[in-house]
Write a protein that holds these residues in place. Structure first.
Motif: not given
Length: 80
Positions: A3-5, A9-13, A48-51
């Motif tokens: 979901c985070f990815a 990808k869905g953001a303008n910036n 975070t490390c994952d993010r």
């Protein structure tokens, strides 16, 4: 990546600061009373490390990996 990815990808910036990964949804507004301006809806995700790993994978081809904020006249912020 999940979901985070998708949010990246869905953001303008998207850009990264020392403490946060930030997604921006940029909108051009042409208001008859206020005139024209750029509006930004920003979401701040604590790093975070994952993010960070997901961010680096999604933007691995960027010349400047951390990106940069697009400045706007008005903005809203949410923190996670």
């Amino acid at each position: 990546m999940g979901c985070f990815a998708g949010k990246l990808k869905g953001a303008n910036n998207v850009y990264r600061t020392k403490q946060y990964i930030v997604t921006q949804q940029i909108k051009y507004v042409n208001d008859p009373f206020l005139g024209s301006y750029i509006e930004s809806h920003d979401v701040f995700y604590k790093r975070t490390c994952d993010r960070d790993a997901i961010f680096e994978k999604v933007f691995e081809m960027r010349f400047m990996i951390d990106g940069d904020r697009i400045h706007s006249k008005l903005y809203t912020r949410k923190y996670f």
